[in-house]
Structures are given as C-alpha cells and as structure tokens.
Design a protein around this motif. Structure first.
Motif, PDB file in Angstrom:
ATOM      1  N   PHE A  74     -73.871   4.674 -14.299  1.00 11.57           N
ATOM      2  CA  PHE A  74     -74.731   5.031 -15.426  1.00 11.57           C
ATOM      3  C   PHE A  74     -74.981   6.538 -15.456  1.00 11.57           C
ATOM      4  CE2 PHE A  74     -75.981   1.518 -17.893  1.00 11.57           C
ATOM      5  CZ  PHE A  74     -76.064   0.384 -17.092  1.00 11.57           C
ATOM      6  N   ARG A  75     -75.283   7.098 -14.296  1.00 12.79           N
ATOM      7  CA  ARG A  75     -75.584   8.545 -14.249  1.00 12.79           C
ATOM      8  C   ARG A  75     -74.385   9.356 -14.716  1.00 12.79           C
ATOM      9  NH1 ARG A  75     -77.246   8.524  -9.658  1.00 12.79           N
ATOM     10  NH2 ARG A  75     -79.491   8.570 -10.112  1.00 12.79           N
ATOM     11  N   LEU A 131     -75.984  17.210  -9.461  1.00  7.15           N
ATOM     12  CA  LEU A 131     -76.480  16.033 -10.167  1.00  7.15           C
ATOM     13  C   LEU A 131     -76.032  14.748  -9.475  1.00  7.15           C
ATOM     14  CD1 LEU A 131     -77.765  14.685 -12.675  1.00  7.15           C
ATOM     15  CD2 LEU A 131     -75.562  14.934 -13.809  1.00  7.15           C
ATOM     16  N   LEU A 132     -74.752  14.658  -9.156  1.00  4.11           N
ATOM     17  CA  LEU A 132     -74.238  13.435  -8.542  1.00  4.11           C
ATOM     18  C   LEU A 132     -74.711  13.280  -7.106  1.00  4.11           C
ATOM     19  CD1 LEU A 132     -70.609  13.524 -10.005  1.00  4.11           C
ATOM     20  CD2 LEU A 132     -72.581  12.229 -10.833  1.00  4.11           C
ATOM     21  N   GLN A 166     -77.541  14.649  -5.629  1.00  2.00           N
ATOM     22  CA  GLN A 166     -78.965  14.354  -5.586  1.00  2.00           C
ATOM     23  C   GLN A 166     -79.258  12.987  -6.199  1.00  2.00           C
ATOM     24  OE1 GLN A 166     -80.953  15.955  -3.863  1.00  2.00           O
ATOM     25  NE2 GLN A 166     -80.203  18.034  -3.683  1.00  2.00           N
ATOM     26  N   GLY A 167     -78.465  12.602  -7.180  1.00  2.00           N
ATOM     27  CA  GLY A 167     -78.638  11.286  -7.766  1.00  2.00           C
ATOM     28  C   GLY A 167     -78.399  10.179  -6.760  1.00  2.00           C
ATOM     29  N   ALA A 168     -77.336  10.321  -5.966  1.00  2.00           N
ATOM     30  CA  ALA A 168     -77.059   9.318  -4.927  1.00  2.00           C
ATOM     31  C   ALA A 168     -78.202   9.271  -3.917  1.00  2.00           C
ATOM     32  CB  ALA A 168     -75.739   9.648  -4.238  1.00  2.00           C
ATOM     33  N   ARG A 169     -78.781  10.422  -3.636  1.00  2.00           N
ATOM     34  CA  ARG A 169     -79.917  10.476  -2.707  1.00  2.00           C
ATOM     35  C   ARG A 169     -81.110   9.678  -3.245  1.00  2.00           C
ATOM     36  NH1 ARG A 169     -83.161  16.108  -1.401  1.00  2.00           N
ATOM     37  NH2 ARG A 169     -84.661  15.265   0.105  1.00  2.00           N
ATOM     38  N   VAL A 170     -81.423   9.875  -4.524  1.00  2.00           N
ATOM     39  CA  VAL A 170     -82.536   9.149  -5.136  1.00  2.00           C
ATOM     40  C   VAL A 170     -82.236   7.657  -5.197  1.00  2.00           C
ATOM     41  CG1 VAL A 170     -83.898   8.853  -7.235  1.00  2.00           C
ATOM     42  CG2 VAL A 170     -83.285  11.141  -6.475  1.00  2.00           C
ATOM     43  N   ASP A 171     -80.991   7.311  -5.511  1.00  2.00           N
ATOM     44  CA  ASP A 171     -80.624   5.902  -5.608  1.00  2.00           C
ATOM     45  C   ASP A 171     -80.782   5.202  -4.262  1.00  2.00           C
ATOM     46  OD1 ASP A 171     -77.834   6.505  -7.900  1.00  2.00           O
ATOM     47  OD2 ASP A 171     -80.015   6.470  -8.214  1.00  2.00           O
ATOM     48  N   PHE A 172     -80.350   5.860  -3.195  1.00  2.00           N
ATOM     49  CA  PHE A 172     -80.480   5.224  -1.879  1.00  2.00           C
ATOM     50  C   PHE A 172     -81.945   5.124  -1.467  1.00  2.00           C
ATOM     51  CE2 PHE A 172     -80.239   4.994   2.796  1.00  2.00           C
ATOM     52  CZ  PHE A 172     -79.461   3.840   2.898  1.00  2.00           C
ATOM     53  N   ALA A 173     -82.732   6.132  -1.828  1.00  2.00           N
ATOM     54  CA  ALA A 173     -84.169   6.042  -1.557  1.00  2.00           C
ATOM     55  C   ALA A 173     -84.783   4.863  -2.293  1.00  2.00           C
ATOM     56  CB  ALA A 173     -84.858   7.338  -1.960  1.00  2.00           C
ATOM     57  N   SER A 174     -84.375   4.661  -3.525  1.00  2.00           N
ATOM     58  CA  SER A 174     -84.874   3.529  -4.306  1.00  2.00           C
ATOM     59  C   SER A 174     -84.502   2.208  -3.640  1.00  2.00           C
ATOM     60  CB  SER A 174     -84.292   3.566  -5.722  1.00  2.00           C
ATOM     61  OG  SER A 174     -84.578   4.787  -6.365  1.00  2.00           O
ATOM     62  N   MET A 175     -83.262   2.120  -3.177  1.00  2.00           N
ATOM     63  CA  MET A 175     -82.829   0.903  -2.500  1.00  2.00           C
ATOM     64  C   MET A 175     -83.565   0.699  -1.180  1.00  2.00           C
ATOM     65  SD  MET A 175     -80.799  -0.565  -4.519  1.00  2.00           S
ATOM     66  CE  MET A 175     -81.821   0.152  -5.819  1.00  2.00           C
ATOM     67  N   LEU A 201     -81.766  13.475 -15.037  1.00  2.00           N
ATOM     68  CA  LEU A 201     -80.610  12.611 -14.848  1.00  2.00           C
ATOM     69  C   LEU A 201     -80.374  12.305 -13.372  1.00  2.00           C
ATOM     70  CD1 LEU A 201     -77.985  13.943 -17.419  1.00  2.00           C
ATOM     71  CD2 LEU A 201     -79.556  12.018 -17.649  1.00  2.00           C
ATOM     72  N   ALA A 202     -80.828  13.182 -12.505  1.00  2.00           N
ATOM     73  CA  ALA A 202     -80.659  12.945 -11.068  1.00  2.00           C
ATOM     74  C   ALA A 202     -81.555  11.827 -10.562  1.00  2.00           C
ATOM     75  CB  ALA A 202     -80.939  14.233 -10.296  1.00  2.00           C
TER      76      ALA A 202
END
Length: 650
Positions: free
Chosen positions: A33-34, A54-55, A57-66, A222-223
C-alpha cells in the motif's frame, strides 16, 4: 523449494508460526500500500528525495505496529497452544485476533486514498471526529462517493474471508515443543516483539516525529501506516478534549471579549470574524528591507544562571552582550518544558493545561508560526539543533508549519564534542554561523530557530573551555557557564560577518533548569533572560513585566516586518503589558503587576501578591474579575486550538 522452506519455518517457529506468518502478511500488505501511495504521489516524494527513507521508515513503523498487535497472542501461543482442549480453544480465539487485526490495518489502508485526496494526510484524529457524526458522514459517502464506498466495503469483505482462511491454513499442522522449552519461546517472542514495538533502545518509544524526514507533511505521513496513525491520534486526544474543562467553563464569546479587553487593542485592529484575535500590525521600525530574524533558544538557561539578572556569576558573555542590546529584566517563561518555550517564541500561543501545541495532533499542519509567516514572504526558514530532530515531536511540528529545513545531529561532521544530547553548543553555533553566511551570500533573507542543548542533564561539555564554577565538572552550573561561553563565541563570529548588519537576534531561555518548591506555581523558576541584539537595536535595560509570548511580535517589529497574525503578545516597542502567564503541571498562573491569580483543577481561584525581592508568593484575596480574566486567558488557548482559531494567515 518453497514448500521445504515453509515446512522448516513451521518447525522452527513451532507454536509461534501463525503469529510469524500473519506478521509477514501484514508487513507485505502495508509495504505494498505504501509503495502504491508513493507512486501515486511520486512527484512530491521525488521532490524531497524521500523514496529510500519513506520505505525504510515505513517498514520500521509497520513492524512496531505488529509488535503491539501480536505481543499478547505470541506469548499465549508460546505457552498454551497445543493439541489439547485448551490449546484448540486458544487457537480459535487466536484466529479471530489475527484476522481482526489484519482486517483493521487493511481497512485503514483502503480508507487512505480518499483521506489523502481530501486532507493531504493519512487518516488521523479527524477520522475519529467523523465517527461522532455517522449519519452525516454516511450521507456524504453515499451521495458523493458511492463507488468508492462500495469498492472499499467489497474489498473489506473479501479481505475478511481471505484473512480468515489464511489464519486457518497457518494454524494447521503445527509442531509443538516440549513443555520445558515453551518459556524460552515466550521470552524470545516478548523480546522480539516488544523491542520491535518500541523501535528504539532509547527511553522514548517510536512516535511519528521519529520518522519525519522532509518538509512535506504528506510525504512524512506516508511513512506511517494508517492504522498506527489513528491509534496514535486516539491516544493523544484525551488531553486535548479535557484541557479547557479542568478550571471551569465560560462561553466562547465572553472568553474572546475578555481576552481582547486585556489585550487593550482598538476594535479596528481586529480584521477577521473567523479568527477573532487576528490583528493587523505595523512595525515600529521602518526599513528599506526587513531584516533577518534569528531566535536563539537557550536550553534551561534560567535567570538564576545570569549574573546581569541577579543570578550566579556564570554568564560573563551574556552580561557583556546585555550592555549592547535590549535586555528584558522581568521576562517570564510560559512553562517548564522545551516544547512550551518553542510554543511561546515560535507561535506566540498562550499556555494551556494540555500539552504544548508542538505535540498535539491538530496543530501539526496549518497552525500559525512566525516561520510560516516569513516563509510566505520568501524567507528561508530553518531549525538548527545539535540533537535529534524528532525529540518532543519537533520535526513533525516544524516541517508541517513553515520550516523549510531542519539541521540536526546527523548533519554534523566531526563535531568537536558529542554528548548524550548530540553535538555541543559550540558545534551548533558554528553550524549556525556557517549557514547564515551561506544564506547571506546568496542574498536570501532567513528566519532561524537555533536551539541549544549542552545545559541539559547529564551536563556534558568539552574540557578546557571554561574555568569550572563547581569542583565536579558535570553540574548544572558548569554546563550553564559553558553554554554562555559558546554563545559568546557565536556572537564574536557573527559581529565579523556580513549578515550581522542585516539581522535581529533574540536570545531567550526556553525555561529555567528546574521548577520546584512548595508554591502552587514557583514563579521564581519561571524568570528567564530575554535579550534582543543587532545593529540599530537600542541599548535598554527594560524593567517591565513581560511574557515569553511578547517576544515574537516585538522582534518582528524591530525587524521592520508588517504582519497580520493571531498572536496575543504585545509589541514591546509600542506597548507595556505588565502581565505574564504560566502553566505549572495543571496549575495556571495569571500575573498582572505583582498580583497573581492561580487556577487549580476543580477548585476556586486563589490570589497572591508576588514579592519580587524575596521571590515569594504571599496569600491575598482574589476578586471575581481577576478569577474570570484568568479563566478566559487559559480557556482562550483551548478554544483556539480546538476550533481552529489560530491558523496560518498568509
């Protein structure tokens, strides 16, 4: 090969395999999606060079969410998932958990394109505000976005079916370890997911400011996946909504009327019904070309460390500079945190019992700042800091509200000293001087906030710079003296530069080093230095009582900048406020002359006289008018924030 790897993963992860598989699924979906949103907004992403950041830091936020989503099911699965009755019961519950969690993040991503198109930002607190008006929102969707609504609902339904099937598939044929090994699985799961959820080994967990990297707030958003964005917004909303109610209530119309009366401006100065404090302001100093503006915010450098203000003899450089400029002898900070000082000098906003607007959700874009005002006039606007820009949410707030450039710890090559809070004040000022020379040489007017950090626990600074005041090196007093030393070095260089003659400088503390004592509001610890310098600035020792919020209007006036703004601070070149306001935890103090009214949550207002000589509060009666004026003063900020009365003006 794929089947062999799948079997090996099942054996390796054992009872944790369903969690592992769903984490991988969500990471893939959120990244896809990102990437899709980034391709859609490719021009803006490319303009800030943000693809890699963007990609990543986005992966970092996604893993934190998980990490937060999967922590509980991972621990329970490690301990009890098995082929027995209890294990089968938990497996069913876990499937619901994994499916619902995945569906939530999937739905939020499906909701994002429409939100981005409308608000230029991922779903945030506005998402919740819309939930309070379901009829209106549903009507809007049906009448104007029926196709999008149908597609989103259809995809959500399809996703629910697919995710449920997926969770069932990855929950079959699991390999269970011996019971003796299960605690080890649980510990490993906790370690991996909790560390991932915090996303840092520092004492502050991940927040949106940590992943802000550009001057484009939309790209920064977006991140952050949309599920994380709305949960973070929900977490912040409590303080915002309750802030205006802890002292009592007053109608908005009366609040505005009282605030204007205390401000003392004629009605003709107010130019907007939508923004009731918006005024037209003519600079008291007329110049062919308005000057640059530099605000030097000194970390924790309260009046107690300034010899010229009756403090300890730790400020020979500041004291010498005070003899060359306009020294405000009775300036009081609005709070006890750096973000409160930033709020006061950058936005001129009045303090409230909520967190500073630097950290609140609705002020991350479109909120009035001096940087935004001057950026619209061609100024290069920059925040220069020796530490990490994400601290206290500064990066998000600054990028979203007019600052075009942020220089932080990563931008210093071979600093002379680096401590816990980043590059030393010497390095900070050397960087500032270099940047100011570059912008001046290019003929670019500039506005810059320069924020020091060396006078901060654990009080680290380079050896051999100062004669120590305390025998032990790393003390508040020695750090304050070093900060003064670095300030002096900067002005020694600035006076030899081309930009000196074209710049107005404000040197002010963000707050005192510590606020303590038995007083409801320890006013003595709100006393801070404030000094305006520059070619043509009059040499004055000003004894008037003023607030931190008065400094921005004053500096704009001295720089020759006519402006329309919502700030309630006084232009001290023309006016005499004789008032200050302070927030100390949840206690609010309104000081007019030596009379002080203090508001406490759910209690009657209390009155005092402040003895400036003894620096003590003496109990006194409080009039009804004083209590109402204090309530209006603190409620104004709450109303202005909630109702959007303090927006950018140009």
């Amino acid at each position: 090969m794929m089947k062999r790897s799948y079997r090996r993963a099942k054996i390796f992860f054992g009872p944790l395999f369903p969690v592992f598989a769903v984490v991988c699924l969500n990471m893939a979906l959120l990244s896809a999606f990102r990437l899709g949103f980034a391709v859609w907004q490719h021009e803006r992403v490319s303009a800030v060079g943000g693809w890699g950041e963007l990609l990543l830091q986005g992966a970092r936020v996604d893993f934190a969410s998980m990490g937060w989503l999967m922590l509980v099911p991972a621990v329970l699965s490690a301990l009890i998932l098995a082929g027995n009755r209890l294990g089968r019961a938990w497996s069913a519950v876990q499937r619901v958990w994994l499916t619902a969690g995945t569906l939530f993040f999937f739905f939020m991503e499906l909701s994002t394109p429409a939100f981005l198109a409308t608000y230029d930002f991922r779903p945030n607190r506005l998402f919740f505000e819309y939930l309070t008006s379901p009829r209106e929102v549903f009507t809007m969707l049906v009448n104007g976005h029926l196709l999008e609504l149908f597609v989103a609902l259809a995809l959500t339904a399809a996703g629910a079916v697919l995710f449920w099937k997926f969770s069932g598939r990855v929950s079959r044929g699991l390999v269970f370890p011996r019971w003796q090994l299960r605690p080890l699985y649980a510990v490993c799961a906790v370690a991996a997911l909790f560390i991932g959820a915090r996303s840092t080994f520092g004492h502050r967990p991940l927040n949106p400011s940590m992943v802000a990297f550009s001057s484009d707030a939309m790209v920064n958003s977006l991140a952050i996946n949309s599920g994380y964005s709305v949960i973070f917004a929900a977490k912040q909303m409590g303080d915002e909504e309750k802030a205006g109610e802890i002292y009592g209530k007053m109608p908005l119309a009366e609040v505005i009327e009282r605030v204007k009366t205390m401000r003392g401006r004629p009605d003709s100065d107010y130019v907007s019904e939508e923004q009731p404090t918006l005024t037209s302001n003519t600079a008291s100093v007329r110049r062919e070309r308005p000057k640059n503006v530099v605000v030097i915010l000194m970390e924790s450098q309260g009046a107690q460390f300034i010899g010229a203000l009756g403090g300890l003899p730790l400020s020979p450089q500041f004291d010498a500079l005070a003899r060359e400029g306009w020294l405000f002898e009775r300036c009081f900070a609005t709070g006890t945190r750096s973000v409160r000082g930033i709020e006061a000098v950058v936005t001129g906003f009045t303090p409230t019992p909520a967190r500073s607007v630097v950290k609140l959700g609705k002020s991350q874009q479109g909120f009035f700042t001096v940087a935004d005002l001057l950026a619209d006039r061609g100024y290069h606007t920059a925040f220069i800091y020796g530490g990490e820009k994400h601290f206290d949410n500064m990066a998000s707030f600054f990028y979203g509200n007019g600052f075009k450039e942020i220089i932080d710890e990563k931008d210093y090559e071979n600093p002379v000293f680096k401590g816990s809070w980043g590059a030393s004040d010497e390095d900070l000022f050397a960087m500032a001087d270099r940047k100011f020379r570059e912008w001046s040489a290019a003929g670019t007017p500039f506005y810059s906030l320069v924020f020091t950090s060396s006078h901060h626990d654990p009080f680290e600074f380079p050896d051999g710079r100062i004669e120590l005041y305390d025998a032990e090196k790393q003390t508040r007093n020695n750090a304050a003296k070093y900060a003064d030393y670095a300030l002096g070095k900067f002005f020694e260089a600035a006076k030899k530069s081309d930009y000196w003659k074209d710049t107005v400088f404000l040197v002010v503390a963000d707050h005192d080093s510590r606020a303590s004592g038995a007083a409801l509001v320890p006013i003595r610890n709100f006393h801070i230095p404030a000094l305006v310098l520059g070619e043509g600035v009059p040499v004055v020792r000003d004894p008037r009582l003023i607030s931190q919020i008065d400094l921005a209007p004053t500096v704009l006036s001295l720089a020759g900048i006519d402006a329309t703004y919502p700030m309630l601070g006084f232009d001290l070149t023309r006016e005499s406020p004789d008032r200050a306001m302070m927030i100390y935890d949840k206690n609010f103090a309104m000081m007019r002359g030596d009379r002080v009214t203090i508001l406490l949550p759910s209690k009657p207002a209390q009155g005092f006289i402040y003895d400036f000589a003894k620096k003590e509060l003496v109990p006194a009666d409080v009039t009804e008018e004083e209590a109402k004026n204090a309530l209006a003063a603190v409620l104004y900020g709450s109303y202005a924030y909630k109702l959007g009365l303090y927006e950018e003006t140009e």
